[in-house]
Motif scaffolding. Structure first.
Motif, mmCIF file in Angstrom:
data_model
loop_
_atom_site.group_PDB
_atom_site.id
_atom_site.type_symbol
_atom_site.label_atom_id
_atom_site.label_comp_id
_atom_site.label_asym_id
_atom_site.label_seq_id
_atom_site.Cartn_x
_atom_site.Cartn_y
_atom_site.Cartn_z
ATOM 1 N N ILE A 312 0.837 -1.205 0.000
ATOM 2 C CA ILE A 312 0.000 0.000 0.000
ATOM 3 C C ILE A 312 0.869 1.252 0.000
ATOM 4 C CG2 ILE A 312 -1.707 1.305 1.334
ATOM 5 C CD1 ILE A 312 -2.785 -1.402 2.333
ATOM 6 N N PHE A 313 2.008 1.181 0.678
ATOM 7 C CA PHE A 313 2.884 2.344 0.755
ATOM 8 C C PHE A 313 3.648 2.599 -0.547
ATOM 9 C CE2 PHE A 313 2.274 2.543 5.320
ATOM 10 C CZ PHE A 313 2.449 3.890 5.584
ATOM 11 N N THR A 314 3.532 1.699 -1.520
ATOM 12 C CA THR A 314 4.191 1.954 -2.799
ATOM 13 C C THR A 314 3.630 3.201 -3.472
ATOM 14 O OG1 THR A 314 2.632 0.452 -3.923
ATOM 15 C CG2 THR A 314 4.754 -0.464 -3.237
ATOM 16 N N ALA A 315 2.402 3.603 -3.126
ATOM 17 C CA ALA A 315 1.849 4.844 -3.687
ATOM 18 C C ALA A 315 2.691 6.040 -3.250
ATOM 19 C CB ALA A 315 0.398 5.017 -3.238
ATOM 20 N N ALA A 316 3.053 6.090 -1.969
ATOM 21 C CA ALA A 316 3.901 7.175 -1.475
ATOM 22 C C ALA A 316 5.298 7.087 -2.085
ATOM 23 C CB ALA A 316 3.992 7.121 0.047
ATOM 24 N N THR A 317 5.824 5.872 -2.200
ATOM 25 C CA THR A 317 7.144 5.675 -2.798
ATOM 26 C C THR A 317 7.165 6.179 -4.232
ATOM 27 O OG1 THR A 317 7.436 3.705 -1.423
ATOM 28 C CG2 THR A 317 8.935 3.979 -3.283
ATOM 29 N N LEU A 318 6.123 5.831 -4.994
ATOM 30 C CA LEU A 318 6.035 6.266 -6.388
ATOM 31 C C LEU A 318 5.954 7.789 -6.480
ATOM 32 C CD1 LEU A 318 5.693 5.540 -9.384
ATOM 33 C CD2 LEU A 318 3.222 5.436 -8.994
ATOM 34 N N GLY A 319 5.166 8.415 -5.595
ATOM 35 C CA GLY A 319 5.045 9.866 -5.603
ATOM 36 C C GLY A 319 6.365 10.559 -5.330
ATOM 37 N N ILE A 320 7.093 10.077 -4.319
ATOM 38 C CA ILE A 320 8.397 10.660 -3.991
ATOM 39 C C ILE A 320 9.365 10.494 -5.147
ATOM 40 C CG2 ILE A 320 10.427 10.405 -2.513
ATOM 41 C CD1 ILE A 320 8.551 9.744 -0.208
ATOM 42 N N LEU A 321 9.383 9.312 -5.748
ATOM 43 C CA LEU A 321 10.326 9.030 -6.831
ATOM 44 C C LEU A 321 10.054 9.914 -8.037
ATOM 45 C CD1 LEU A 321 12.638 7.238 -7.819
ATOM 46 C CD2 LEU A 321 10.929 5.598 -8.630
ATOM 47 N N VAL A 322 8.792 10.013 -8.444
ATOM 48 C CA VAL A 322 8.441 10.790 -9.635
ATOM 49 C C VAL A 322 8.766 12.271 -9.442
ATOM 50 C CG1 VAL A 322 6.506 11.619 -11.041
ATOM 51 C CG2 VAL A 322 6.678 9.192 -10.454
ATOM 52 N N SER A 323 8.323 12.852 -8.328
ATOM 53 C CA SER A 323 8.516 14.290 -8.127
ATOM 54 C C SER A 323 9.977 14.645 -7.850
ATOM 55 C CB SER A 323 7.618 14.800 -6.995
ATOM 56 O OG SER A 323 7.811 14.058 -5.812
ATOM 57 N N SER A 324 10.715 13.776 -7.164
ATOM 58 C CA SER A 324 12.129 14.059 -6.888
ATOM 59 C C SER A 324 12.960 14.015 -8.164
ATOM 60 C CB SER A 324 12.685 13.060 -5.870
ATOM 61 O OG SER A 324 12.082 13.221 -4.616
ATOM 62 N N LEU A 325 12.679 13.044 -9.019
ATOM 63 C CA LEU A 325 13.444 12.932 -10.263
ATOM 64 C C LEU A 325 13.102 14.046 -11.244
ATOM 65 C CD1 LEU A 325 13.452 9.060 -10.855
ATOM 66 C CD2 LEU A 325 15.278 10.509 -9.949
ATOM 67 N N ALA A 326 11.985 14.714 -11.020
ATOM 68 C CA ALA A 326 11.622 15.864 -11.865
ATOM 69 C C ALA A 326 12.202 17.156 -11.326
ATOM 70 C CB ALA A 326 10.106 15.970 -11.964
ATOM 71 N N ALA A 327 13.075 17.063 -10.316
ATOM 72 C CA ALA A 327 13.580 18.260 -9.636
ATOM 73 C C ALA A 327 14.269 19.228 -10.581
ATOM 74 C CB ALA A 327 14.550 17.845 -8.518
ATOM 75 N N GLU A 328 15.053 18.704 -11.539
ATOM 76 C CA GLU A 328 15.780 19.594 -12.447
ATOM 77 C C GLU A 328 14.817 20.417 -13.294
ATOM 78 O OE1 GLU A 328 19.227 19.482 -15.920
ATOM 79 O OE2 GLU A 328 18.111 17.661 -15.395
ATOM 80 N N ARG A 329 13.838 19.765 -13.901
ATOM 81 C CA ARG A 329 12.880 20.483 -14.739
ATOM 82 C C ARG A 329 12.055 21.464 -13.909
ATOM 83 N NH1 ARG A 329 12.533 15.278 -16.690
ATOM 84 N NH2 ARG A 329 10.588 14.884 -15.544
ATOM 85 N N LEU A 330 11.684 21.062 -12.706
ATOM 86 C CA LEU A 330 10.911 21.954 -11.846
ATOM 87 C C LEU A 330 11.741 23.163 -11.428
ATOM 88 C CD1 LEU A 330 9.129 19.288 -9.607
ATOM 89 C CD2 LEU A 330 8.078 20.704 -11.379
ATOM 90 N N ALA A 331 13.038 22.939 -11.139
ATOM 91 C CA ALA A 331 13.910 24.041 -10.721
ATOM 92 C C ALA A 331 14.114 25.052 -11.842
ATOM 93 C CB ALA A 331 15.257 23.495 -10.262
ATOM 94 N N GLU A 332 14.054 24.590 -13.090
ATOM 95 C CA GLU A 332 14.209 25.495 -14.225
ATOM 96 C C GLU A 332 12.974 26.374 -14.421
ATOM 97 O OE1 GLU A 332 14.992 22.820 -17.376
ATOM 98 O OE2 GLU A 332 17.126 22.581 -16.918
ATOM 99 N N ARG A 333 11.821 25.865 -14.005
ATOM 100 C CA ARG A 333 10.561 26.575 -14.267
ATOM 101 C C ARG A 333 10.057 27.384 -13.065
ATOM 102 N NH1 ARG A 333 6.773 22.197 -17.582
ATOM 103 N NH2 ARG A 333 8.240 21.812 -19.289
ATOM 104 N N TYR A 334 10.364 26.920 -11.864
ATOM 105 C CA TYR A 334 9.769 27.541 -10.675
ATOM 106 C C TYR A 334 10.846 27.884 -9.653
ATOM 107 C CZ TYR A 334 5.664 25.301 -12.734
ATOM 108 O OH TYR A 334 4.684 24.880 -13.597
ATOM 109 N N ALA A 335 10.569 28.901 -8.867
ATOM 110 C CA ALA A 335 11.462 29.269 -7.767
ATOM 111 C C ALA A 335 11.411 28.203 -6.684
ATOM 112 C CB ALA A 335 11.042 30.628 -7.182
ATOM 113 N N GLN A 336 12.506 28.074 -5.930
ATOM 114 C CA GLN A 336 12.565 27.048 -4.888
ATOM 115 C C GLN A 336 11.493 27.285 -3.820
ATOM 116 O OE1 GLN A 336 16.973 25.434 -4.508
ATOM 117 N NE2 GLN A 336 16.970 27.658 -4.310
ATOM 118 N N ARG A 337 11.240 28.553 -3.505
ATOM 119 C CA ARG A 337 10.187 28.877 -2.541
ATOM 120 C C ARG A 337 8.839 28.358 -3.023
ATOM 121 N NH1 ARG A 337 6.464 33.023 -2.300
ATOM 122 N NH2 ARG A 337 5.800 33.688 -0.199
#
Length: 468
Positions: A312-337
């Motif tokens: 059941i906790f794989t849902a949280a694991t998947l969410g963390i993995l997807v959003s963390s690996l998108a960190a570079e693209r997110l950092a290019e588009r949005y401020a860290q705040r």
């Protein structure tokens, strides 16, 4: 800076550098959560009690929290790579000793002491090397994103992986697995060059180390004692506060005398870094608090076993993995705040969803949407929070701030488990579950408020360029 730093700009070189660093964070996060599903097996095999195994877990948390700041400071004196390798070796020996433990005492020595010391030695260099080797904002965001993703996956998937290994083989095999991962990391880390030379003449503040370690041990012990004795908790917290106050007085006295302390008070002059540390502490509090609360509810109230709960906790694991690996693209588009604010909003929304579904008789997968939201929210903000804190200081301050940052995060993990445990201890009911989740949501609002106070341009942080 040496040639290693620019080499990190190459995709192939980046992967070679990131692989051992991310794996190191993964295995330490894994160790912090996977033992929860082994308590019954270990207690039966070693002829001890569940409380005995819980003591081992508690000591592990205490050792990490107490030694993380000194561990970060040692990197200046002996070098970041040397401390990383030493920590890996100590951790590996501890894992093998735990796997062969004939009794609880040896398990505590291997898992709680040696693995705890190893973690305190190896984690600060992971963050220092990442900051030094990845100098561009986007590449550093990607690097921290990968490391935090593996850390989040290790913490979230630890119960599932540990449960699978324990069920298929034995709890001892889970420690052998840790040792094998350590061997792989040691082989891979040979490719990394330390960008800064060690300074053997750098003084080490032994008195400050003792005062801070004792103070943190007492504080964490007080937090973990919250579910047993309220007066004992208050006494330990008060005594810990006295030791920490003595530590800061000692630090200030050394600074006035022109001597180098364990932790410079100038680290706390950066408003941006201070707010970033609050968000870090709150993020790990939410991760461990939600994990403990939901896992306890699923197993005790709903009757799920460790593997079912882990699935059941794989849902949280998947969410963390997807959003963390998108960190570079997110950092290019949005401020860290902006990312940290969005992360807290998503995490709080996920907690509200988990709170609402217990009103009926939900099936197992009804927990997935809330856990997915929490995973996505945490993954979005873990990286920018770390990046804000680490980037607020110059290269020569990375040993200090990395140790402080990791210690603050570990205190958050301990606090999250203790808060949830205190509320649930009277008897795990739907009402207690709701109370725990509401309390965690309130902590989430504190983190959201700290994130809202972050400036839009962290580069302008006061103290960010302070030199010793």
């Amino acid at each position: 800076m040496s040639d290693a730093a620019p080499a990190a700009g190459s995709p192939a070189a980046s992967r070679r550098i990131l692989a051992p660093l991310a794996l190191a964070q993964f295995i330490c996060s894994f160790a912090g959560s996977n033992m929860n599903v082994m308590i019954n097996d270990i207690s039966e095999d070693l002829d001890t009690t569940v409380q005995g195994v819980q003591v081992a877990i508690t000591i592990f948390l205490l050792v990490m929290a107490a030694l993380m700041i000194p561990g970060g400071k040692l990197t200046d004196r002996y070098g970041r790579k040397r401390c990383l390798v030493t920590g890996l070796l100590v951790y590996g020996v501890g894992a093998l000793l735990s796997a062969a433990a004939p009794g609880l005492g040896v398990l505590i020595l291997g898992n709680s002491i040696l693995e705890g010391v190893g973690t305190a030695l190896l984690i600060p260099p992971v963050y220092i090397l990442t900051t030094l080797l990845f100098t561009e904002t986007a590449s550093r965001a990607r690097a921290f994103g990968t490391i935090m993703a593996l850390g989040g996956v290790g913490a979230a998937a630890g119960p599932l992986i540990g449960g699978l290994i324990t069920s298929a083989l034995s709890w001892r095999a889970a420690f052998v697995f840790q040792a094998l991962v350590i061997v792989v990391i040691i082989i891979l880390v040979r490719r990394i060059e330390d960008p800064l030379p060690p300074d053997p003449t750098r003084p080490f503040d032994t008195v400050g180390t003792v005062l801070s370690a004792v103070g943190l041990v007492l504080v964490v012990t007080g937090i973990l004692a919250a579910d047993d004795n309220g007066w004992l908790m208050l006494a330990l917290l008060a005594l810990g506060a006295l030791f920490l106050a003595g530590f800061f007085r000692w630090v200030r006295a050394r600074e006035l005398a022109g001597k180098e302390p364990l932790l410079s008070t100038s680290l706390f002059r950066s408003r941006v870094s201070n707010l970033g540390l609050v968000t870090q502490n709150t993020q790990w509090l939410l991760l461990m608090g939600v994990s403990f609360t939901v896992a306890s509810y699923l197993q005790v109230v709903r009757g799920y076993d460790a593997i079912q709960t882990g699935v059941i906790f794989t849902a949280a694991t998947l969410g963390i993995l997807v959003s963390s690996l998108a960190a570079e693209r997110l950092a290019e588009r949005y401020a860290q705040r902006t990312l940290i604010l969005a992360g807290f909003i998503g995490t709080i929304a996920g907690i509200v969803v988990l709170l609402l579904i217990v009103r009926g008789s939900p099936g197992a997968w009804a927990f997935a949407p809330g856990l997915l939201l929490i995973g996505l929210g945490l993954g979005v903000m873990l990286t920018p929070s770390v990046n804000i804190v680490q980037s607020s200081f110059t290269e020569e301050r990375q040993g200090e701030i990395s140790g402080l940052s990791r210690s603050v995060s570990n205190l958050g993990s301990s606090l999250g488990t203790a808060v949830a445990g205190t509320i649930l201890v009277a008897g795990l009911t739907t009402h207690a579950y709701a109370a725990a989740m509401i309390t965690l949501a309130a902590f989430g609002l504190i983190g959201l408020a700290a994130a809202a106070l972050l400036p839009h341009s962290p580069a302008a942080a006061p103290g960010g360029s302070d030199h010793r």
